[in-house]
Design an enzyme around this catalytic site. Sequence first.
Site, PDB file in Angstrom:
ATOM      1  N   LYS A 281       0.810  -1.213   0.000  1.00 56.13           N
ATOM      2  CA  LYS A 281       0.000   0.000   0.000  1.00 56.13           C
ATOM      3  C   LYS A 281       0.851   1.274   0.000  1.00 56.13           C
ATOM      4  O   LYS A 281       2.056   1.233   0.254  1.00 56.13           O
ATOM      5  CB  LYS A 281      -0.939  -0.024   1.205  1.00 56.13           C
ATOM      6  CG  LYS A 281      -1.967  -1.150   1.133  1.00 56.13           C
ATOM      7  CD  LYS A 281      -2.888  -1.122   2.336  1.00 56.13           C
ATOM      8  CE  LYS A 281      -3.951  -2.197   2.263  1.00 56.13           C
ATOM      9  NZ  LYS A 281      -4.861  -2.147   3.425  1.00 56.13           N
TER      10      LYS A 281
ATOM     11  N   PHE B 196     -16.032   3.154   6.437  1.00 57.53           N
ATOM     12  CA  PHE B 196     -14.634   3.474   6.144  1.00 57.53           C
ATOM     13  C   PHE B 196     -14.316   3.513   4.649  1.00 57.53           C
ATOM     14  O   PHE B 196     -13.177   3.793   4.265  1.00 57.53           O
ATOM     15  CB  PHE B 196     -13.699   2.468   6.835  1.00 57.53           C
ATOM     16  CG  PHE B 196     -13.899   1.036   6.408  1.00 57.53           C
ATOM     17  CD1 PHE B 196     -13.332   0.543   5.240  1.00 57.53           C
ATOM     18  CD2 PHE B 196     -14.662   0.175   7.182  1.00 57.53           C
ATOM     19  CE1 PHE B 196     -13.515  -0.775   4.840  1.00 57.53           C
ATOM     20  CE2 PHE B 196     -14.843  -1.154   6.802  1.00 57.53           C
ATOM     21  CZ  PHE B 196     -14.267  -1.628   5.622  1.00 57.53           C
TER      22      PHE B 196
ATOM     23  N   ARG C 269      -1.024 -14.325   4.333  1.00 60.81           N
ATOM     24  CA  ARG C 269      -1.709 -13.648   5.436  1.00 60.81           C
ATOM     25  C   ARG C 269      -0.916 -13.782   6.738  1.00 60.81           C
ATOM     26  O   ARG C 269      -0.885 -12.852   7.545  1.00 60.81           O
ATOM     27  CB  ARG C 269      -3.135 -14.172   5.582  1.00 60.81           C
ATOM     28  CG  ARG C 269      -4.006 -13.751   4.380  1.00 60.81           C
ATOM     29  CD  ARG C 269      -5.438 -14.169   4.502  1.00 60.81           C
ATOM     30  NE  ARG C 269      -6.150 -13.441   5.534  1.00 60.81           N
ATOM     31  CZ  ARG C 269      -6.596 -12.193   5.432  1.00 60.81           C
ATOM     32  NH1 ARG C 269      -6.374 -11.498   4.338  1.00 60.81           N
ATOM     33  NH2 ARG C 269      -7.260 -11.629   6.415  1.00 60.81           N
TER      34      ARG C 269
ATOM     35  N   THR D 297      -4.633  -7.474  10.747  1.00 62.68           N
ATOM     36  CA  THR D 297      -4.973  -6.230  10.062  1.00 62.68           C
ATOM     37  C   THR D 297      -4.583  -5.016  10.891  1.00 62.68           C
ATOM     38  O   THR D 297      -4.064  -4.035  10.367  1.00 62.68           O
ATOM     39  CB  THR D 297      -6.487  -6.206   9.748  1.00 62.68           C
ATOM     40  OG1 THR D 297      -6.801  -7.360   8.960  1.00 62.68           O
ATOM     41  CG2 THR D 297      -6.877  -4.954   9.004  1.00 62.68           C
TER      42      THR D 297
ATOM     43  N   ASN E  42      -2.027   0.142   6.931  1.00 62.41           N
ATOM     44  CA  ASN E  42      -1.479  -1.114   7.449  1.00 62.41           C
ATOM     45  C   ASN E  42      -0.549  -1.845   6.481  1.00 62.41           C
ATOM     46  O   ASN E  42      -0.395  -3.053   6.540  1.00 62.41           O
ATOM     47  CB  ASN E  42      -2.598  -2.026   7.946  1.00 62.41           C
ATOM     48  CG  ASN E  42      -3.513  -2.508   6.846  1.00 62.41           C
ATOM     49  OD1 ASN E  42      -3.360  -2.148   5.684  1.00 62.41           O
ATOM     50  ND2 ASN E  42      -4.477  -3.329   7.211  1.00 62.41           N
TER      51      ASN E  42
ATOM     52  N   HIS F 184      -2.116  -5.417   1.563  1.00 62.87           N
ATOM     53  CA  HIS F 184      -3.378  -6.150   1.419  1.00 62.87           C
ATOM     54  C   HIS F 184      -3.051  -7.574   1.003  1.00 62.87           C
ATOM     55  O   HIS F 184      -2.112  -7.804   0.231  1.00 62.87           O
ATOM     56  CB  HIS F 184      -4.244  -5.506   0.326  1.00 62.87           C
ATOM     57  CG  HIS F 184      -5.366  -6.391  -0.138  1.00 62.87           C
ATOM     58  ND1 HIS F 184      -6.592  -6.409   0.482  1.00 62.87           N
ATOM     59  CD2 HIS F 184      -5.427  -7.313  -1.139  1.00 62.87           C
ATOM     60  CE1 HIS F 184      -7.365  -7.302  -0.129  1.00 62.87           C
ATOM     61  NE2 HIS F 184      -6.683  -7.854  -1.116  1.00 62.87           N
TER      62      HIS F 184
END
Length: 143
Positions: free
Chosen positions: A11, A59, A87, A93, A114, A117
């Site tokens: 991100k 959000f 993951r 998260t 964070n 993704h």
Amino acid sequence: MAVERTLSIIKPDAVGKNHIGEIIARFEKAGLKPVAMKYKHLSQAEAEGFYAEHKERGFFADLVAFMTSGPVVVSALEGENAVLAHREILGATNPKEAAPGTIRADFATSIDENAAHGSDSVASAEREIAYFFAADEIFPRTR
């Protein structure tokens, strides 16, 4: 064990802090091989389309604004149980809940920013990979 593919997005926060190489190296060390990769700045329409399942959530607007705030690195990763493995490398998260040594514990600053993704299921991974990559942009690793 099944060889799977998963979608990974580094991100804007992690890209902006120059963590691209460190993050990709962690995936590779865990046996996840990039089979497709793009460095791009998402348009508002691309971000809204990708996160459409969250459109009615409070959000959504902030998520779209964040994901369009700078460039991202989008990758399709392949490996044994890739979805779960990816993951686990990412961590929870919320970086405050992420285990030490995970990407989010090490590089994220908040639940909103964070760092990365990851697809949450094989079905999601298939849909998400197809969102960003045409079949002729994915190159299985043979070496």
